[in-house]
Design a protein around this motif. Structure first.
Motif, PDB file in Angstrom:
ATOM      1  N   UNK A  28      17.388  73.664  24.680  1.00  0.00           N
ATOM      2  CA  UNK A  28      17.705  72.700  23.622  1.00  0.00           C
ATOM      3  C   UNK A  28      16.511  72.526  22.693  1.00  0.00           C
ATOM      4  N   UNK A  29      15.309  72.477  23.252  1.00  0.00           N
ATOM      5  CA  UNK A  29      14.113  72.356  22.424  1.00  0.00           C
ATOM      6  C   UNK A  29      13.988  73.532  21.455  1.00  0.00           C
ATOM      7  N   UNK A  30      14.222  74.723  21.952  1.00  0.00           N
ATOM      8  CA  UNK A  30      14.123  75.904  21.098  1.00  0.00           C
ATOM      9  C   UNK A  30      15.204  75.880  20.015  1.00  0.00           C
ATOM     10  N   UNK A  31      16.399  75.501  20.405  1.00  0.00           N
ATOM     11  CA  UNK A  31      17.494  75.402  19.440  1.00  0.00           C
ATOM     12  C   UNK A  31      17.179  74.364  18.372  1.00  0.00           C
ATOM     13  N   UNK A  32      16.601  73.240  18.791  1.00  0.00           N
ATOM     14  CA  UNK A  32      16.291  72.184  17.832  1.00  0.00           C
ATOM     15  C   UNK A  32      15.294  72.657  16.771  1.00  0.00           C
TER      16      UNK A  32
END
Length: 405
Positions: A28-32
């Motif tokens: 999720x962090x990378x996607x954000x």
């Protein structure tokens, strides 16, 4: 099953769910990071100074500003959060526990089994028709026509998509309600909600142009949330509930409103912070920290002692933040409008419903403040209007407690 066993089972389930969510944190962090960069580029391509300015125009938010939203956040913090604290305190005392933990929100505080108002969807539809007949004969006829013309797909079944919605068929100018009923009270509430959207489309049906039949989201939800409240006094007339069960169901709905406003403010305040502070907003770790801080501000009564690791990443699973920036506060605004419509109905049911239906019939031919006014409400963000709504809700809860037992 004892109350303590139920609480333990809820805790185990909650922890398992949160552990699984926590496992997605790196992804999720990378996607954000990617989403945030793309959103800034989209805004720049449209010659907008930031994502918020772009979204504000994209969503045609001409009748209120980011400042109005900040005022609404503060109003909710000062007026609704104390009322939510009183809801949590009643729950804490009834459960006989020292503090409210996250999993304590998902059990009946008196240890009662879940309401099971129907076994077959034919009973659900018939009960809803009885309710709408009482709210307004024309609305009752609308719903019975939908029943007769097979415009309701209510039953959950294998391979059926999840969720619930109301669609509108432009060619035939008729609504269609889709949901997944399994026999619980939430299903009744869902059908009342989606039927409000259906009634909205039917009241707009004579408007000639498609864009006229696409009112702002901030008002579309008054149609649905307002119908939930307008219908509530007639739950016991549906054939689905005893008077005590109907009172219990209504209390749950009203308490959910009080608990819902602070969460709506949390989600919206978080998004404003993200896009007002793009350097920090682009860093998911800083977003995690900010979410925790705002969560403590708006939902201070839920105890995360010893499980602090789970709170920062809750925003990862609020789909609106990831998929549709700034989409959420509409529900808070519409809920306040819906409570005002309901307040009018408690004084004069027929007049309030007539105003509600008239406002629905306007579609998008009037401004947002004009639509609210036509429904007998005010587009508001201030403490005074919220306080009136909260006072009414708490008074009604106290009266219903006498019936629910």
């Amino acid at each position: 099953v004892s109350g303590h066993n139920i609480l333990f089972a809820c805790e185990v389930s909650w922890r398992l769910m949160r552990e699984r969510m926590l496992a997605d944190k790196p992804a999720i962090h990378e996607l954000w990071r990617k989403l945030f960069a793309l959103r800034r580029q989209v805004a720049a391509n449209a010659d907008k100074p930031d994502t918020r300015a772009y979204v504000w125009e994209q969503k045609s938010r001409f009748d209120y500003t980011p400042r109005d939203c900040r005022v609404f956040h503060t109003s909710i913090e000062k007026v609704v959060v104390p009322a939510a604290s009183r809801v949590y305190e009643r729950r804490r005392k009834r459960l006989g526990i020292e503090t409210i933990r996250p999993w304590d929100e998902y059990v009946d505080p008196l240890g009662r089994t879940a309401l099971r108002p129907f076994r077959r969807v034919t009973q659900l539809a018939s009960g809803a028709a009885n309710i709408f007949d009482r709210v307004d004969p024309t609305l009752g006829q609308y719903f019975r026509t939908m029943m007769a013309e097979n415009l309701l797909d209510l039953k959950s079944r294998k391979h059926k998509a999840d969720g619930a919605f109301c669609a509108f068929f432009e060619l035939t100018r008729k609504p269609f309600v889709f949901m997944n009923a399994v026999g619980i009270h939430y299903d009744v509430q869902t059908l009342l909600h989606e039927s409000g959207h259906a009634f909205h489309s039917l009241e707009m049906v004579n408007l000639p142009y498609g864009m006229q039949r696409n009112p702002p989201m901030e008002f579309q939800e008054i149609a649905s949330l307002g119908m939930e409240l307008l219908a509530a006094p007639y739950l016991a007339d549906s054939g689905l509930y005893t008077p005590a069960e109907a009172a219990r169901a209504r209390i749950e709905t009203l308490e959910d409103i009080l608990l819902g406003w602070p969460y709506m403010a949390l989600v919206d305040a978080f998004q404003h912070w993200i896009y007002e502070n793009p350097t920090r907003g682009a860093d998911p770790k800083k977003c995690d920290a900010k979410w925790s801080k705002l969560h403590a501000r708006f939902i201070p009564d839920v105890d995360y002692s010893g499980i602090e690791i789970y709170r920062p990443t809750q925003w990862h699973h609020q789909g609106h933040i990831l998929q549709s920036p700034f989409y959420y506060i509409e529900y808070g605004m519409a809920q306040l409008g819906a409570v005002q419509v309901w307040a009018n109905a408690l004084k004069d049911q027929a007049a309030a419903v007539q105003s509600y239906r008239h406002a629905l019939s306007l579609g998008a031919t009037a401004s947002l403040p004009e639509l609210y006014a036509a429904a007998g409400a005010k587009l508001a963000f201030d403490r005074k209007t919220l306080q009136s709504a909260v006072d009414l809700i708490e008074t009604q809860i106290a009266e219903l407690e006498k019936v629910a037992g």
